[in-house]
Design an enzyme around this catalytic site. Structure first.
Site, PDB file in Angstrom:
ATOM      1  CD  GLN A 114       1.890  15.287   1.128  1.00  0.00           C
ATOM      2  OE1 GLN A 114       3.080  15.574   1.111  1.00  0.00           O
ATOM      3  NE2 GLN A 114       0.953  16.173   0.840  1.00  0.00           N
ATOM      4  CG  HIS A 171       2.570  30.541   7.787  1.00  0.00           C
ATOM      5  ND1 HIS A 171       1.925  29.806   8.754  1.00  0.00           N
ATOM      6  CD2 HIS A 171       2.896  29.664   6.807  1.00  0.00           C
ATOM      7  CE1 HIS A 171       1.856  28.541   8.363  1.00  0.00           C
ATOM      8  NE2 HIS A 171       2.439  28.434   7.191  1.00  0.00           N
ATOM      9  CG  ASP A 215      -0.036  25.299   6.378  1.00  0.00           C
ATOM     10  OD1 ASP A 215      -0.221  26.539   6.391  1.00  0.00           O
ATOM     11  OD2 ASP A 215       1.044  24.786   6.045  1.00  0.00           O
ATOM     12  CG  ASP A 254       4.175  26.922   2.260  1.00  0.00           C
ATOM     13  OD1 ASP A 254       5.269  26.577   2.762  1.00  0.00           O
ATOM     14  OD2 ASP A 254       3.108  26.925   2.893  1.00  0.00           O
ATOM     15  CG  ASP A 259      12.634  19.253   3.750  1.00  0.00           C
ATOM     16  OD1 ASP A 259      13.612  20.017   3.751  1.00  0.00           O
ATOM     17  OD2 ASP A 259      11.874  19.119   4.729  1.00  0.00           O
ATOM     18  N   PRO A 272       6.334  14.332  -3.984  1.00  0.00           N
ATOM     19  CG  PRO A 272       4.283  14.931  -3.048  1.00  0.00           C
ATOM     20  CD  PRO A 272       5.425  13.955  -2.878  1.00  0.00           C
TER      21      PRO A 272
END
Length: 295
Positions: A31, A62, A86, A156, A159, A163
């Site tokens: 990506q 989170h 992240d 997590d 959309d 992948p």
């Protein structure tokens, strides 16, 4: 002249952020990864042109994907995070001293490297924690092959494009169930119901085929525009049927510091659904009457 980042995830609608400075831009095997300094929202991470998290409001997403299921379960020691490059979910999980081991499987090493370098306000020192088992690899393959078992699985997922498509499949969730301990909980994000209603409906229908109980709860993340964010859950136990006193007691014992969104009152309020969201959910599976048991 101001340069703008335009997210066009939804047809006919966009959100824009002023770019003060681009800190990183690259294309991984999977990506396009971009991170830039904005105004009010601080540093913003985007993948394939879609906002993933910002320094200003990441805590909502989170905290709610982490602390609510941990408090509902009551005895979480082993956690699997699928995605989450992240480090925000990882950082929140590790706030719980009762958690002994966290395995995080992220497919894109570039996202991890960018987070470590540019997003310390989000990931903190989570990647260096001795309880962290970081795997750069395919989360779907991991749950299909691992011998480990977990009390909590947090998916997590972004959309359902690129992948991440596999993270919406029945085969993936069958394998998630395989690696869950008795009484374990799975949670995942399911987008904004106002714009992605069918996605929420399909997710809960899928979960109903695999688990005894499933549903959704809500949070409001400013940069996930158009209203409530839906967070779906699945378990062999009904996580909405937990004695409130136990949740308050667990929260007090956990002694969590620096939370900006989650609290025990909000824990229960998050399951209260507006009518338009409730109508998106399929009817729960019918079961024979049984003695009610709270956790």
């Amino acid at each position: 002249m101001t340069t703008w980042f335009n997210e066009t995830l939804y047809p006919g609608f966009r959100q824009s952020h002023a770019i003060k400075k681009v800190l990183f831009e690259g294309k991984s095997k999977y990506q396009k990864v971009k991170l830039f300094e904005s105004g009010h929202f601080g540093r913003i991470l985007t993948l394939d042109g879609v906002v993933q998290c910002t320094e200003s409001d990441e805590y909502v997403y989170h905290e709610m994907l982490t602390h609510l299921p941990i408090m509902a379960h009551g005895k979480v020691q082993s956690v699997l995070i699928v995605g989450g490059g992240d480090g925000g979910i990882l950082e929140e999980v590790l706030k719980h001293k009762s958690v002994k081991r966290v395995t995080m499987v992220e497919i894109d090493d570039m996202v991890i490297k960018v987070a470590k370098k540019y997003l310390p306000k989000i990931c903190g020192k989570a990647f260096e924690d001795k309880r962290t088992n970081l795997i750069v690899g395919d989360g779907a393959k991991w749950v299909a092959e691992t011998n480990e078992r977990y009390d909590l699985i947090i998916v997590d997922r972004p959309d359902p494009i690129g992948p991440a498509t596999v993270l919406f499949s029945k085969a993936f969730y069958r394998n998630c169930q395989r690696v869950m301990k008795p009484g374990a909980i799975l949670v995942a994000q399911n987008g904004v119901p106002h714009m992605q209603g069918p996605e929420l409906t399909d997710a809960v229908k899928l979960f109903q085929q695999i688990w005894a109980h499933s549903g959704t709860y809500l949070a409001v993340v400013p940069t996930y525009v158009c209203g409530f964010m839906s967070l779906t859950w699945a378990s062999d136990n009904d996580i909405t049927d937990v004695d409130p006193r136990k949740v308050f007691q667990r929260f007090a014992r956990a002694n969590l510091k620096g939370l900006n969104y989650y609290n025990p009152e909000l824990h229960f309020g998050a399951f209260a659904l507006p009518n338009f969201v409730a109508r998106l959910l399929p009817a729960p599976k019918k079961k024979a009457a049984a003695k009610r048991k709270t956790r």
